[in-house]
Design an enzyme around this catalytic site. Structure first.
Site, PDB file in Angstrom:
ATOM      1  N   ARG A 101      -2.427   5.213   7.365  1.00  0.00           N
ATOM      2  CA  ARG A 101      -2.786   3.876   7.849  1.00  0.00           C
ATOM      3  C   ARG A 101      -2.642   3.906   9.362  1.00  0.00           C
ATOM      4  O   ARG A 101      -1.595   4.283   9.897  1.00  0.00           O
ATOM      5  CB  ARG A 101      -1.870   2.808   7.265  1.00  0.00           C
ATOM      6  N   THR A 125       0.832  -1.203   0.000  1.00  0.00           N
ATOM      7  CA  THR A 125       0.000   0.000   0.000  1.00  0.00           C
ATOM      8  C   THR A 125       0.870   1.257   0.000  1.00  0.00           C
ATOM      9  O   THR A 125       0.689   2.160  -0.818  1.00  0.00           O
ATOM     10  CB  THR A 125      -0.955  -0.021   1.200  1.00  0.00           C
ATOM     11  N   LYS A 148       5.465  10.512  21.469  1.00  0.00           N
ATOM     12  CA  LYS A 148       5.610  11.487  22.560  1.00  0.00           C
ATOM     13  C   LYS A 148       4.253  11.874  23.127  1.00  0.00           C
ATOM     14  O   LYS A 148       4.149  12.726  24.005  1.00  0.00           O
ATOM     15  CB  LYS A 148       6.294  12.746  22.036  1.00  0.00           C
TER      16      LYS A 148
END
Ligand code: NCD
Length: 306
Positions: free
Chosen positions: A104, A54, A83
């Site tokens: 994604r 992809t 973070k």
């Protein structure tokens, strides 16, 4: 005009016909060495889950059309998400650097959330066990190309239908076509979920839940095999082991399949299609992956040039 690609329910047949016709043009463009139609446009890929096809096909698609790519693979560890930055904040920042974001994510609904706040187009490249709409577009394009039609086909979806976002997205898409018959062949622990079944009923798609892959294989035009999605099982290793290896496409199954039929798989495969099947002309999964490039080129053109 379509602004974002977030889920397969959003498309209509007119859009799909146009997309497929542009994808065919893209095949010609590739043969003639590419194009510069997206020169000076920038695509950002933000991938919080693993990917080969992809991400690389999106990046290749952008470059083949003369565009630029900025990318973070493994964004879960390597981006500011580690973070504690929220997805919304990340999108607000990245949209300042790019013209389109391909995302994604491991959470179902993440791409839709991103699209709600973004000022540039968002493309869902897979959201957890939710959807993978661009995969379903290339799946359908492959069916059309290989068999010459979509209406009236019988299609078996096999494997992890509960967690497999590609089978979910493809089911939604097939709901737009006429006289489709679907056979769901899934291990007990990963059966197709109710939301899809309700949708199919509403759209008058005939579907059957079956357990004998051999019987089903003899009647269908397409076998859409899928991987058992190990990463979605968490601690349920026993369930995974129960599901894995239950339905395998091998040479023996080829014997009962129709002569004019095809086997698809979004890939990657583990052991659900035996390598001995690859040489059979009905094994269309590598051609399917190649079609991903043309469909993604077409999508980028439609979203960025209108
Ligand atoms: C699929 C996915 O990520 O959902 N892969 C792909 O994009 N072609 C299928 C899978 O991982 O099994």
């Amino acid at each position: 005009m379509i602004r974002n690609i977030v889920k397969s329910q959003q498309f209509n047949r007119e859009f799909l016909a146009e997309l497929f016709s542009i994808a065919r043009e893209m095949e010609v463009i590739i043969k003639s060495g590419g194009s510069n139609m997206l020169a000076h446009k920038v695509m950002a890929t933000l991938f919080y889950e693993p990917s080969t096809r992809t991400r690389l096909s999106f990046e290749s698609a952008m470059r083949r059309l003369g565009g630029e790519v900025i990318s973070t693979e493994n964004a879960r560890e390597f981006s500011s998400a580690s973070k504690g930055e929220t997805l919304e904040d990340t999108i607000r920042i990245v949209e300042g650097y790019a013209d389109v974001i391909v995302i994604r994510h491991y959470e179902s609904g993440a791409a839709e959330r991103a699209a709600e706040i973004a000022t540039i187009p968002i493309i869902n490249a897979g959201d957890g066990a939710g959807q993978h709409p661009t995969q379903s577009l290339l799946d359908l394009y492959t069916i059309q190309k290989e068999l010459g039609r979509i209406d009236g086909l019988s299609i078996a979806m096999v494997g992890d239908l509960a967690n497999g976002r590609t089978a979910r997205s493809l089911s939604y898409l097939l709901g737009k076509y006429d006289k489709i018959t679907l056979y769901f062949v899934a291990p007990e622990v990963v059966k197709m979920k109710q939301d899809i079944k309700t949708y199919l009923k509403r759209h008058k798609v005939q579907f059957y839940e079956e357990s004998n892959l051999r019987e089903v294989s003899a009647k269908v035009d397409v076998i859409y095999q899928t991987r058992i999605q190990k990463e979605r099982f968490g601690e349920r290793i026993e369930d995974y082991e129960k599901a894995r290896g239950k339905y395998i496409v091998n040479k023996k199954l080829l014997e009962v399949m129709k002569r004019k039929s095809i086997i698809l798989h979004p890939l990657p495969r583990v052991d659900e299609i035996a390598p001995e099947v690859d040489a059979d002309p009905r094994a269309a999964y590598f051609r399917q992956a190649q079609n991903g490039l043309y469909i993604r080129m077409a999508l980028l053109k439609m979203l960025l040039l209108g």
